[in-house]
Scaffold this motif. Sequence first.
Motif, PDB file in Angstrom:
ATOM      1  N   THR A 116       0.810  -1.226   0.000  1.00  0.00           N
ATOM      2  CA  THR A 116       0.000   0.000   0.000  1.00  0.00           C
ATOM      3  C   THR A 116       0.840   1.273   0.000  1.00  0.00           C
ATOM      4  O   THR A 116       0.323   2.359  -0.236  1.00  0.00           O
ATOM      5  CB  THR A 116      -0.920   0.041   1.233  1.00  0.00           C
ATOM      6  N   ILE A 117       2.138   1.153   0.259  1.00  0.00           N
ATOM      7  CA  ILE A 117       2.994   2.340   0.353  1.00  0.00           C
ATOM      8  C   ILE A 117       3.405   2.793  -1.042  1.00  0.00           C
ATOM      9  O   ILE A 117       3.887   1.996  -1.846  1.00  0.00           O
ATOM     10  CB  ILE A 117       4.237   2.069   1.212  1.00  0.00           C
ATOM     11  N   ALA A 118       3.252   4.081  -1.319  1.00  0.00           N
ATOM     12  CA  ALA A 118       3.615   4.635  -2.629  1.00  0.00           C
ATOM     13  C   ALA A 118       5.114   4.866  -2.679  1.00  0.00           C
ATOM     14  O   ALA A 118       5.609   5.967  -2.446  1.00  0.00           O
ATOM     15  CB  ALA A 118       2.860   5.931  -2.883  1.00  0.00           C
ATOM     16  N   SER A 119       5.842   3.804  -2.968  1.00  0.00           N
ATOM     17  CA  SER A 119       7.288   3.886  -3.043  1.00  0.00           C
ATOM     18  C   SER A 119       7.792   2.793  -3.959  1.00  0.00           C
ATOM     19  O   SER A 119       7.092   1.805  -4.221  1.00  0.00           O
ATOM     20  CB  SER A 119       7.907   3.741  -1.656  1.00  0.00           C
ATOM     21  N   GLY A 120       9.017   2.954  -4.459  1.00  0.00           N
ATOM     22  CA  GLY A 120       9.614   1.945  -5.312  1.00  0.00           C
ATOM     23  C   GLY A 120       8.819   1.719  -6.579  1.00  0.00           C
ATOM     24  O   GLY A 120       8.024   2.559  -7.009  1.00  0.00           O
ATOM     25  N   GLY A 121       9.018   0.549  -7.185  1.00  0.00           N
ATOM     26  CA  GLY A 121       8.330   0.244  -8.424  1.00  0.00           C
ATOM     27  C   GLY A 121       6.827   0.214  -8.282  1.00  0.00           C
ATOM     28  O   GLY A 121       6.096   0.627  -9.185  1.00  0.00           O
ATOM     29  N   SER A 122       6.331  -0.247  -7.139  1.00  0.00           N
ATOM     30  CA  SER A 122       4.882  -0.289  -6.923  1.00  0.00           C
ATOM     31  C   SER A 122       4.280   1.109  -6.952  1.00  0.00           C
ATOM     32  O   SER A 122       3.216   1.335  -7.538  1.00  0.00           O
ATOM     33  CB  SER A 122       4.569  -0.963  -5.584  1.00  0.00           C
ATOM     34  N   GLY A 123       4.972   2.053  -6.313  1.00  0.00           N
ATOM     35  CA  GLY A 123       4.481   3.426  -6.285  1.00  0.00           C
ATOM     36  C   GLY A 123       4.457   4.057  -7.667  1.00  0.00           C
ATOM     37  O   GLY A 123       3.525   4.792  -8.013  1.00  0.00           O
TER      38      GLY A 123
ATOM     39  N   ARG B 244       1.124   9.684  -2.169  1.00  0.00           N
ATOM     40  CA  ARG B 244       2.007   9.724  -1.005  1.00  0.00           C
ATOM     41  C   ARG B 244       1.217   9.883   0.287  1.00  0.00           C
ATOM     42  O   ARG B 244       1.560   9.321   1.327  1.00  0.00           O
ATOM     43  CB  ARG B 244       3.004  10.864  -1.154  1.00  0.00           C
ATOM     44  N   ALA B 245       0.142  10.669   0.218  1.00  0.00           N
ATOM     45  CA  ALA B 245      -0.661  10.940   1.401  1.00  0.00           C
ATOM     46  C   ALA B 245      -1.593   9.793   1.761  1.00  0.00           C
ATOM     47  O   ALA B 245      -1.769   9.460   2.939  1.00  0.00           O
ATOM     48  CB  ALA B 245      -1.457  12.218   1.201  1.00  0.00           C
ATOM     49  N   GLU B 246      -2.175   9.166   0.751  1.00  0.00           N
ATOM     50  CA  GLU B 246      -3.213   8.170   0.985  1.00  0.00           C
ATOM     51  C   GLU B 246      -2.742   6.732   0.803  1.00  0.00           C
ATOM     52  O   GLU B 246      -3.427   5.798   1.222  1.00  0.00           O
ATOM     53  CB  GLU B 246      -4.399   8.435   0.055  1.00  0.00           C
ATOM     54  N   GLY B 247      -1.584   6.543   0.157  1.00  0.00           N
ATOM     55  CA  GLY B 247      -1.127   5.201  -0.150  1.00  0.00           C
ATOM     56  C   GLY B 247      -1.806   4.658  -1.391  1.00  0.00           C
ATOM     57  O   GLY B 247      -2.680   5.306  -1.984  1.00  0.00           O
ATOM     58  N   ILE B 248      -1.391   3.472  -1.805  1.00  0.00           N
ATOM     59  CA  ILE B 248      -1.967   2.856  -3.004  1.00  0.00           C
ATOM     60  C   ILE B 248      -3.312   2.228  -2.665  1.00  0.00           C
ATOM     61  O   ILE B 248      -3.432   1.453  -1.722  1.00  0.00           O
ATOM     62  CB  ILE B 248      -1.009   1.772  -3.557  1.00  0.00           C
ATOM     63  N   LYS B 249      -4.306   2.584  -3.439  1.00  0.00           N
ATOM     64  CA  LYS B 249      -5.649   2.038  -3.251  1.00  0.00           C
ATOM     65  C   LYS B 249      -6.220   1.645  -4.585  1.00  0.00           C
ATOM     66  O   LYS B 249      -6.163   2.426  -5.551  1.00  0.00           O
ATOM     67  CB  LYS B 249      -6.572   3.069  -2.590  1.00  0.00           C
ATOM     68  N   GLY B 250      -6.793   0.463  -4.690  1.00  0.00           N
ATOM     69  CA  GLY B 250      -7.457   0.047  -5.893  1.00  0.00           C
ATOM     70  C   GLY B 250      -8.915   0.492  -5.865  1.00  0.00           C
ATOM     71  O   GLY B 250      -9.357   1.194  -4.959  1.00  0.00           O
ATOM     72  N   ILE B 251      -9.661   0.091  -6.861  1.00  0.00           N
ATOM     73  CA  ILE B 251     -11.085   0.411  -6.884  1.00  0.00           C
ATOM     74  C   ILE B 251     -11.805  -0.378  -5.791  1.00  0.00           C
ATOM     75  O   ILE B 251     -11.377  -1.464  -5.414  1.00  0.00           O
ATOM     76  CB  ILE B 251     -11.696   0.107  -8.263  1.00  0.00           C
TER      77      ILE B 251
END
Length: 225
Positions: free
Chosen positions: A9-16, A217-224
């Motif tokens: 869920t963290i917006a960092s690295g390749g995932s972000g 960055r504030a909310e993190g990764i979120k899908g639908i």
Amino acid sequence: MVLKLYAGTIASGGSGIVALVLAEKQIPFELVLTDLATGEHKTPEFLAMHPFGQIPVIDDDGFVLYEGRAICRYLAEKYSDQGTPLYPKGLKERALVEQAISVESANFWPPVIQIAREVIGKPMRGLDKDQSIIDAGIVDLTAKLDVYEVILGKTKYLAGDEFTLADLIHLMAAHRLADGGVDIMSTYPGPNVHRFPTCVSSWWNDISTRPAWVKLRAEGIKGII
């Protein structure tokens, strides 16, 4: 079938960065949370998708792809007419984007990740930082930014005057340096700082304050939902 992103869920690295491309291109996706702490990325099921057991991975209606830069290219190409233009259609323009992406991978990424491992990675694992490694990384990164300053003295962005995937990819790890007390990206005072408005610092401020990135960055990764 909605695209699936296997990531944390963290917006960092390749995932972000993949999540940022999804946001910039307005692509709906399902986040499949992959818990690295419990070794979920090393299960036989996950290794069948990514043989090295890493994130991110996407499953686009049965087409499985791993490695952040490759995924970003794929998404920018497939959804070229949707959301923020990230990948030009002209051959020469695309070649310049690919050139800048290669520069990031070969020249920018190594010192950035060297510093990040010391100032972010080691403290997270309860280990002591090695200041000599940090100092060497800063020297190396500063030298690379000196070259970036020359490039950005001629064009607004790294592959021309339009924001592209080449700029976006630089957010993969460098944004975390300031979190570890190394704020070189925002404070680098290149020789063009008073002569040309797009010195490294202002280029960095431009790409690192894009609304989609700030939100991630504030909310993190979120899908639908």
